[in-house]
Design a protein around this motif. Structure first.
Motif, PDB file in Angstrom:
ATOM      1  N   ASN A 172      16.750  11.045  88.464  1.00  0.00           N
ATOM      2  CA  ASN A 172      17.085   9.658  88.740  1.00  0.00           C
ATOM      3  C   ASN A 172      15.837   9.009  89.319  1.00  0.00           C
ATOM      4  O   ASN A 172      15.418   9.328  90.433  1.00  0.00           O
ATOM      5  CB  ASN A 172      18.252   9.562  89.723  1.00  0.00           C
ATOM      6  CG  ASN A 172      18.749   8.146  89.875  1.00  0.00           C
ATOM      7  OD1 ASN A 172      17.964   7.208  89.937  1.00  0.00           O
ATOM      8  ND2 ASN A 172      20.060   8.000  89.934  1.00  0.00           N
TER       9      ASN A 172
ATOM     10  N   GLU B 150      17.208   4.421  84.229  1.00  0.00           N
ATOM     11  CA  GLU B 150      16.986   5.037  85.529  1.00  0.00           C
ATOM     12  C   GLU B 150      17.243   6.535  85.547  1.00  0.00           C
ATOM     13  O   GLU B 150      16.696   7.243  86.380  1.00  0.00           O
ATOM     14  CB  GLU B 150      17.864   4.366  86.591  1.00  0.00           C
ATOM     15  CG  GLU B 150      17.479   2.930  86.859  1.00  0.00           C
ATOM     16  CD  GLU B 150      18.389   2.274  87.876  1.00  0.00           C
ATOM     17  OE1 GLU B 150      19.360   2.910  88.320  1.00  0.00           O
ATOM     18  OE2 GLU B 150      18.123   1.115  88.224  1.00  0.00           O
TER      19      GLU B 150
ATOM     20  N   ARG C 173      15.350   5.916  90.165  1.00  0.00           N
ATOM     21  CA  ARG C 173      15.625   4.929  91.214  1.00  0.00           C
ATOM     22  C   ARG C 173      15.686   5.583  92.596  1.00  0.00           C
ATOM     23  O   ARG C 173      15.120   5.095  93.560  1.00  0.00           O
ATOM     24  CB  ARG C 173      16.938   4.213  90.920  1.00  0.00           C
ATOM     25  CG  ARG C 173      17.289   3.173  91.933  1.00  0.00           C
ATOM     26  CD  ARG C 173      18.573   2.485  91.534  1.00  0.00           C
ATOM     27  NE  ARG C 173      18.884   1.400  92.437  1.00  0.00           N
ATOM     28  CZ  ARG C 173      19.971   0.681  92.370  1.00  0.00           C
ATOM     29  NH1 ARG C 173      20.852   0.925  91.422  1.00  0.00           N
ATOM     30  NH2 ARG C 173      20.187  -0.284  93.221  1.00  0.00           N
TER      31      ARG C 173
END
Length: 93
Positions: free
Chosen positions: A72, A57, A74
């Motif tokens: 990131n 991620e 996610r």
């Protein structure tokens, strides 16, 4: 009995040759070692080097000027940092 041993040796010899010489050829063509997240954070990476966290991620990338971009996937965020240099009191010296 002697003929059987010769036949067995003749059959095994090419296999052993492939096993040893084939393995050496594969080892010579291995890709360069992967860079780790810690190496990028410490400033040991080159421009364009990328490392990913274990879960995939978080992506660390070295940009021009020694800037480190941390993305990131996610949460769809990105931050840029400078290199973290260990100080004199660091236990990692």
């Amino acid at each position: 009995m002697v003929k059987n041993k010769l036949v067995l040796a003749a059959a095994v010899s090419p296999f052993l040759g492939f096993l040893f010489f084939g393995a050496a050829a594969v080892a010579a063509d291995d890709p360069p070692p992967r860079i780790t997240v810690n190496q990028i954070i410490r400033g040991e990476g080159k421009v364009g080097d990328v490392a990913t966290s274990k879960n995939g991620e978080v992506i660390y990338e070295v940009l021009a000027g020694g800037i480190i971009e941390v993305r990131n996937t996610r949460y769809k965020t990105a931050h840029r940092y400078g290199v973290v240099k260990p100080n004199d009191n660091s236990r990692n010296n």
